[in-house]
Design an enzyme around this catalytic site. Sequence first.
Site, PDB file in Angstrom:
ATOM      1  N   LYS A   1       4.946   1.341   9.303  1.00  0.00           N
ATOM      2  CA  LYS A   1       4.385   2.290   8.194  1.00  0.00           C
ATOM      3  C   LYS A   1       4.283   3.710   9.356  1.00  0.00           C
ATOM      4  CE  LYS A   1       3.405   0.213   4.694  1.00  0.00           C
ATOM      5  NZ  LYS A   1       2.675   0.421   3.452  1.00  0.00           N
TER       6      LYS A   1
ATOM      7  N   ARG B   1       5.530 -13.131   9.031  1.00  0.00           N
ATOM      8  CA  ARG B   1       6.455 -11.855   8.900  1.00  0.00           C
ATOM      9  C   ARG B   1       7.857 -11.237   9.659  1.00  0.00           C
ATOM     10  NH1 ARG B   1       2.852  -7.361   9.182  1.00  0.00           N
ATOM     11  NH2 ARG B   1       4.299  -5.671   8.896  1.00  0.00           N
TER      12      ARG B   1
ATOM     13  N   GLU C   1       1.191  -1.336  -0.384  1.00  0.00           N
ATOM     14  CA  GLU C   1      -0.100   0.188   0.066  1.00  0.00           C
ATOM     15  C   GLU C   1       0.990   0.948   0.151  1.00  0.00           C
ATOM     16  OE1 GLU C   1      -2.533   0.495   3.219  1.00  0.00           O
ATOM     17  OE2 GLU C   1      -3.339   2.585   2.286  1.00  0.00           O
TER      18      GLU C   1
HETATM   19  P1  ATP Z   1       3.071  -2.084   8.076  1.00  0.00           P
HETATM   20  O1  ATP Z   1       2.250  -2.577   9.111  1.00  0.00           O
HETATM   21  O2  ATP Z   1       4.553  -2.150   8.304  1.00  0.00           O
HETATM   22  O3  ATP Z   1       2.196  -0.825   7.221  1.00  0.00           O
HETATM   23  P2  ATP Z   1       1.594  -3.610   5.898  1.00  0.00           P
HETATM   24  O4  ATP Z   1       1.867  -5.398   5.646  1.00  0.00           O
HETATM   25  O5  ATP Z   1       0.916  -2.656   5.817  1.00  0.00           O
HETATM   26  O6  ATP Z   1       3.356  -3.064   6.624  1.00  0.00           O
HETATM   27  P3  ATP Z   1       1.712  -3.030   2.863  1.00  0.00           P
HETATM   28  O7  ATP Z   1       3.029  -2.347   1.926  1.00  0.00           O
HETATM   29  O8  ATP Z   1       0.425  -3.970   2.768  1.00  0.00           O
HETATM   30  O9  ATP Z   1       2.371  -3.276   4.189  1.00  0.00           O
HETATM   31  O10 ATP Z   1       2.985  -5.011   2.757  1.00  0.00           O
HETATM   32  C1  ATP Z   1       2.653  -4.782   1.790  1.00  0.00           C
HETATM   33  C2  ATP Z   1       3.497  -6.480   1.279  1.00  0.00           C
HETATM   34  O11 ATP Z   1       4.852  -6.095   2.632  1.00  0.00           O
HETATM   35  C3  ATP Z   1       2.143  -7.432   1.870  1.00  0.00           C
HETATM   36  O12 ATP Z   1       2.539  -8.568   0.931  1.00  0.00           O
HETATM   37  C4  ATP Z   1       3.143  -7.498   2.777  1.00  0.00           C
HETATM   38  O13 ATP Z   1       2.586  -8.522   4.164  1.00  0.00           O
HETATM   39  C5  ATP Z   1       4.400  -7.429   2.825  1.00  0.00           C
HETATM   40  N1  ATP Z   1       5.323  -7.031   4.414  1.00  0.00           N
HETATM   41  C6  ATP Z   1       5.027  -6.020   5.555  1.00  0.00           C
HETATM   42  N2  ATP Z   1       5.396  -5.899   6.133  1.00  0.00           N
HETATM   43  C7  ATP Z   1       6.332  -7.475   6.853  1.00  0.00           C
HETATM   44  C8  ATP Z   1       7.036  -7.864   6.874  1.00  0.00           C
HETATM   45  N3  ATP Z   1       7.704  -7.183   8.344  1.00  0.00           N
HETATM   46  N4  ATP Z   1       7.334  -8.737   7.270  1.00  0.00           N
HETATM   47  C9  ATP Z   1       7.419  -9.510   5.375  1.00  0.00           C
HETATM   48  N5  ATP Z   1       5.812  -9.103   5.430  1.00  0.00           N
HETATM   49  C10 ATP Z   1       5.966  -7.559   4.933  1.00  0.00           C
HETATM   50 MG    MG Z   2      -0.999  -1.690   5.731  1.00  0.00          MG
END
Ligand code: ATP
Ligand code: MG
Length: 748
Positions: free
Chosen positions: A268, A258, A31
């Site tokens: 984020k 994760r 995102e």
């Molecule tokens: P955050 O909580 O940090 O905002 P998010 O999961 O909302 O992370 P996205 O931008 O939606 O972030 O994630 C893009 C991809 O990266 C998704 O497939 C997510 O599962 C993966 N991802 C995000 N954070 C991690 C992590 N700490 N380890 C492994 N994969 C991750």
């Molecule tokens: Mg997110």
Amino acid sequence: MNESKNFLKSQVQEDLEANKYQKIITRFPPEPNGFPHIGHAKSIFINFGIARDFNGYCNLRMDDTNPSKEDTKYVEALKDAVEWLGYEWYGDVRFTSDYFPKLYEYAIELIKMGKAYVDSLTEDEIREYRGSVTEPGKRSKYAERSVEENLDLFERMKKGEFVEGEHVLRAKIDMSAANMKMRDPLLYRIKNAHHFRTGDEWAIYPMYDFAHCLSDYIEGVTHSICTLEFENNRDIYDWVLDTLKLEPPRPYQHEFARLNINYTVMSKRKLLELVEGGYVNGWDDPRLPTIAGYRRKGYTPESILTFCDQIGVAKSNSVVDVSQLEFCIRDDLNTKVPRVLCVLDPLKVTIVNYEGEEEIDAPYYPHDVPKEGSRKLPFSREIYIDRADFEENPPKGYYRLTPTQPVRLRHGYIIECKEVLKDAAGNIVEIKAEYYPNSKSGEDTSGIKVKSAIQWVSALSAKEVEVRVYDRLFACEAPQGVEDINPNSLVVKKALIEPAVITQKPDVRFQFEREGYFYADPIDYTDETPVFNKIVSLKDSWGKKKRNSREKTKQQEKKVQIDGEVTPMTPEQEKLFERYTKELQLNTEVANTLARDSFLASFYEEALNELNSAVNLANIITNEVAREIKAQNSTELHFTPKQIAQLIAMVDEELISNKIAKQVFEEMAKTGADPKQIVEDKGLIQISDPAQIKPIIDEVIAANPQNVEKFKGGNKKLLGFFVGQVLKATGGKANPKMVNELVAQKLA
Ligand code: ATP
Ligand code: MG
């Protein structure tokens, strides 16, 4: 790279062998609401890595369904990160918003099938109607709307005729599903926000659960790899694709754990807080775990990919030690970068018996690095050494320059201190020394033994540079946010460096001998004012401190003394520590925490008087109770040692599980209510009656025929999956041991 086998690759391999797909297509679907972090690097590594390994494609898709938080600058940062890590996405960058018209059509199709309806309950009512893990939900009366009415309302939602929250579109699935996510999930909501790509065209936006599976399908994705928190969403993923009866092949979702790293915040949202609050200097601040931050600090893409490969892909969450990442960059640079001399904290040394000037030939690389190159080190009467390399009253084991101990200047001569000059305040301002003319490195005939060689620069030719010495941004292992920031995470120094680094520029990354690895800052560096960022120390000093102070055990939020040396225990504390480790059999970390904290220790002793359960009491007191004290910033607690003992007694008697105990504790901390009362009021007693557990097991088994098949086919690891599902369905109340046994019996 990407050599290790893992369950995701095995799955892909299996699907190819079964001819399920002709070509493997994965996607990385961030995102665009913040800069990508090292967790995203793991996801990039997995998704692009699988595509590369199996000759497939990986799409880069911006999951831009939440207009209020998204921005093109984040899109650019995401593209940069993927490219910098060395991957190429297939075709153009994709956007979920490109599929809005198509998704809208799919929604209409579901409405026409009677599988989706416009609901007009309020947000609170929707929550209330959903029920709980133990109670079924009830369906909204609006679910009875006719297809025509739904179509009409949905179209008017799209046109912007309603305000936010007035209506939503929901899937009609099952309001008593064990998986709460399946209780008529929301598919669309009204949002009157400006979208950075579609502008004001849409007044409704699809929810993740609806948009994601269909975007995957539209792109021909085969393996939709995501993190574990989406495990329960998989049912919706499948429901949407199956209900629409889409032409095969369709994608399947697979989850992995994760990445979490200690001393680091990863979401984020928390990173945004640090950036917007001015706690760091932008998204690429070298102290942040963003890819832009690591890049600016001087990390190489190779080191990050190696790290991702080393940590592997798992099915359960864990915390990785940040020193493992530091190890990877150190290991990478060790075989690549030139060694040069830089003095971070200069102290003047005048060599009184030296006249003139000379140039000393010095190789850039040590013998074991397969690279060639050397430079001239100017040497003269006045030089600078590091303040820390001279001690007037040296402690035992000090190997550098002292009034009675000579030292070698790296690549140069041996010098000896003759006089120490001080200012009025007693600070050392200069050293008068003598050198041994026959002691030059490589042609030394002096016979003098020295214990170390130190870095130095010639006063005449050294260049002044700014050195940004970065340390960890957070001072505790499990930081919550800004309150845990390490106040010394950035120290800026005016340092002196040998001239060749600036004039010859043999590289952009260097080892400053005895100091660490450094990187010419890609933005602020100029030849007039060179700036270097510290990438990493030469040794894992944090790890050493930690190991000295306690045995390394599980990664938990703990009081660990991290700056400076650990203070020794008083004799009373030692005695307690002995009692806790020897007599009560606590592990050293817990014993250490208790022994050093007089409040916790007496709290513990009081609780022990009530209940003979040394280990469980110690655990809750060093974890939950200690955390509560920290959060309150006070030892005035709502609960007593006696009540904690009552809580643990229920755990010991298997009336409640550990997980429920934590929930009860939260309530006690908030309200001061009695643990027994809380358990009674909320109906939290552990379910240990097979007659109650068996029907739930049956449901879980019925809902997962594919996994049952796989289990029977030999994939015994799935036992954990079934146990987890059953526990989840009971809100964590079922006795885990019993569930394990019953599930095993049932599937045998
Ligand atoms: P955050 O909580 O940090 O905002 P998010 O999961 O909302 O992370 P996205 O931008 O939606 O972030 O994630 C893009 C991809 O990266 C998704 O497939 C997510 O599962 C993966 N991802 C995000 N954070 C991690 C992590 N700490 N380890 C492994 N994969 C991750
Ligand atoms: Mg997110």
